[in-house]
Motif scaffolding. Sequence first.
Motif, PDB file in Angstrom:
ATOM      1  N   ASP A 319       3.063  -6.055  53.890  1.00 28.54           N
ATOM      2  CA  ASP A 319       1.950  -5.711  53.011  1.00 28.54           C
ATOM      3  C   ASP A 319       1.894  -6.695  51.847  1.00 28.54           C
ATOM      4  O   ASP A 319       2.922  -7.252  51.431  1.00 28.54           O
ATOM      5  N   ILE A 320       0.693  -6.912  51.318  1.00 28.49           N
ATOM      6  CA  ILE A 320       0.521  -7.834  50.195  1.00 28.49           C
ATOM      7  C   ILE A 320      -0.002  -7.048  48.995  1.00 28.49           C
ATOM      8  O   ILE A 320      -1.117  -6.521  49.018  1.00 28.49           O
ATOM      9  N   ILE A 321       0.818  -6.954  47.947  1.00 35.07           N
ATOM     10  CA  ILE A 321       0.455  -6.219  46.734  1.00 35.07           C
ATOM     11  C   ILE A 321      -0.449  -7.087  45.870  1.00 35.07           C
ATOM     12  O   ILE A 321      -0.124  -8.238  45.563  1.00 35.07           O
ATOM     13  N   THR A 322      -1.592  -6.519  45.463  1.00 34.68           N
ATOM     14  CA  THR A 322      -2.558  -7.284  44.670  1.00 34.68           C
ATOM     15  C   THR A 322      -2.836  -6.667  43.300  1.00 34.68           C
ATOM     16  O   THR A 322      -3.332  -7.351  42.407  1.00 34.68           O
ATOM     17  N   GLN A 323      -2.530  -5.376  43.132  1.00 38.75           N
ATOM     18  CA  GLN A 323      -2.725  -4.723  41.831  1.00 38.75           C
ATOM     19  C   GLN A 323      -1.669  -3.645  41.642  1.00 38.75           C
ATOM     20  O   GLN A 323      -1.258  -2.988  42.601  1.00 38.75           O
ATOM     21  N   VAL A 324      -1.260  -3.467  40.389  1.00 38.32           N
ATOM     22  CA  VAL A 324      -0.380  -2.358  40.014  1.00 38.32           C
ATOM     23  C   VAL A 324      -0.946  -1.740  38.745  1.00 38.32           C
ATOM     24  O   VAL A 324      -1.112  -2.427  37.729  1.00 38.32           O
ATOM     25  N   GLY A 325      -1.297  -0.454  38.827  1.00 34.95           N
ATOM     26  CA  GLY A 325      -1.860   0.218  37.658  1.00 34.95           C
ATOM     27  C   GLY A 325      -3.154  -0.396  37.189  1.00 34.95           C
ATOM     28  O   GLY A 325      -3.452  -0.396  35.991  1.00 34.95           O
ATOM     29  N   GLY A 326      -3.923  -0.955  38.124  1.00 37.95           N
ATOM     30  CA  GLY A 326      -5.200  -1.562  37.765  1.00 37.95           C
ATOM     31  C   GLY A 326      -5.094  -2.972  37.241  1.00 37.95           C
ATOM     32  O   GLY A 326      -6.116  -3.599  36.924  1.00 37.95           O
ATOM     33  N   VAL A 327      -3.874  -3.507  37.145  1.00 40.99           N
ATOM     34  CA  VAL A 327      -3.667  -4.875  36.651  1.00 40.99           C
ATOM     35  C   VAL A 327      -3.458  -5.801  37.849  1.00 40.99           C
ATOM     36  O   VAL A 327      -2.645  -5.511  38.737  1.00 40.99           O
ATOM     37  N   ARG A 328      -4.190  -6.887  37.883  1.00 40.12           N
ATOM     38  CA  ARG A 328      -4.108  -7.822  39.009  1.00 40.12           C
ATOM     39  C   ARG A 328      -2.724  -8.449  39.087  1.00 40.12           C
ATOM     40  O   ARG A 328      -2.136  -8.844  38.068  1.00 40.12           O
ATOM     41  N   VAL A 329      -2.187  -8.539  40.295  1.00 37.94           N
ATOM     42  CA  VAL A 329      -0.892  -9.160  40.556  1.00 37.94           C
ATOM     43  C   VAL A 329      -1.122 -10.353  41.474  1.00 37.94           C
ATOM     44  O   VAL A 329      -1.690 -10.205  42.563  1.00 37.94           O
ATOM     45  N   THR A 330      -0.700 -11.538  41.041  1.00 36.45           N
ATOM     46  CA  THR A 330      -0.894 -12.744  41.855  1.00 36.45           C
ATOM     47  C   THR A 330       0.423 -13.402  42.239  1.00 36.45           C
ATOM     48  O   THR A 330       0.472 -14.135  43.225  1.00 36.45           O
ATOM     49  N   THR A 331       1.475 -13.179  41.458  1.00 39.01           N
ATOM     50  CA  THR A 331       2.757 -13.832  41.694  1.00 39.01           C
ATOM     51  C   THR A 331       3.894 -12.845  41.478  1.00 39.01           C
ATOM     52  O   THR A 331       3.707 -11.774  40.897  1.00 39.01           O
ATOM     53  N   SER A 334       4.122 -12.253  37.749  1.00 41.59           N
ATOM     54  CA  SER A 334       3.144 -11.324  37.185  1.00 41.59           C
ATOM     55  C   SER A 334       3.455  -9.888  37.584  1.00 41.59           C
ATOM     56  O   SER A 334       3.228  -8.953  36.815  1.00 41.59           O
ATOM     57  N   LEU A 335       4.018  -9.672  38.785  1.00 41.99           N
ATOM     58  CA  LEU A 335       4.438  -8.325  39.180  1.00 41.99           C
ATOM     59  C   LEU A 335       5.552  -7.834  38.260  1.00 41.99           C
ATOM     60  O   LEU A 335       5.536  -6.684  37.794  1.00 41.99           O
ATOM     61  N   SER A 336       6.517  -8.688  37.983  1.00 40.88           N
ATOM     62  CA  SER A 336       7.615  -8.315  37.085  1.00 40.88           C
ATOM     63  C   SER A 336       7.096  -7.989  35.696  1.00 40.88           C
ATOM     64  O   SER A 336       7.575  -7.062  35.041  1.00 40.88           O
TER      65      SER A 336
END
Length: 368
Positions: A319-331, A334-336
Amino acid sequence: MDASLPSRRPAYRVPLSLTAALCAVTLAAGCSPAGAGAQAVDRQPARGAHSAQPAPLTQRSGNDLQSDYETVIRNVLPSVVQIESGNSLGSGVVYDGKGHIVTNAHVIGDRRSFTVTVANSEQPLRAELVSSFPEQDLAVIKLDSVPRGLRAATFGDTSKVAVGQIVLAMGSPLGLSSSVTQGIVSAVGRTVSEGGAGGGTGATIANMVQTSAAINPGNSGGALVNLDSQVIGIPTLAATDPELGNGTAPGIGFAIPVSMVRTVADQIIEHGRVVDSGRAALGITGRTVVGPDFQPAGVAVVTARKGGAAAAAGIAAGDIITQVGGVRVTTIASLSEVLAADRPGQRVKVTYTRGGATRTAEVTLGEM
């Protein structure tokens, strides 16, 4: 760095030592930088024998301000030590009267014994590692023998740190022990990610204090101090500007807030390790993926730990995570940075793609 040019993104480096390579870091994506304005809250009382605090400052003349500087230096500098870890050189702060010293994890690296020079001893002293917590770039070492008159620092209150406060940075920049630089608190609530190469820990650290006081190689692990002679942070990062050949950008440094320093140090001293990080996690390993435009587009899940937060919510490898809590995740970085602002047990919506289809899951975050 020219802050008026938003298209220019500075790099950041860990002021590690005189011989180790500096470690690139980046500011949080999508903010200026991420987490700006967040409030840090002290969760642990100070420990150790600390000196009395001077009276609060009022309106001061130039001579009075100079006197305040001199008083702060007399009060705090004896509590700032120099740490030699193999070929690496950094700083530390005496945490209590039992010989515990707090410093950066990247200062001690993977070593377990150190040479420490303290203000009230002519001879270098030996110290041993108690524990390191690279996830927050903090560590505690302990002197083998406590010299007479060892002075523990006074630790302040993160919630009282405000933009514009005058601060002093104390440590051993470039091997110049017991050095002091002066500046102000430039911002609070910064979230900064270290790289993992060149000696950095790869940590993402939230609620950092940004300062204009000069932070140079060797300052890492030292003290950022207010005019009440209180340590309010541990200097850890300095900014560089790639357009200037990666030279240090003057006046942009970062310190770990004292609330986190206390939290980590108290647990290490009491338990020998960190038992409650207070840091949220998804329970995955991942890698950054790029989109059709060859730009970072999300984090591919490599493994989802059985029983971990992501796996419990149905997120799986591939799976590819793209957002957490409505905040865009690209790397991965940025996820951390997004997770650094959350707490274990918090429920967040995670958006991800599977087989080209977009899905969402409610995830109860685990602990790092």
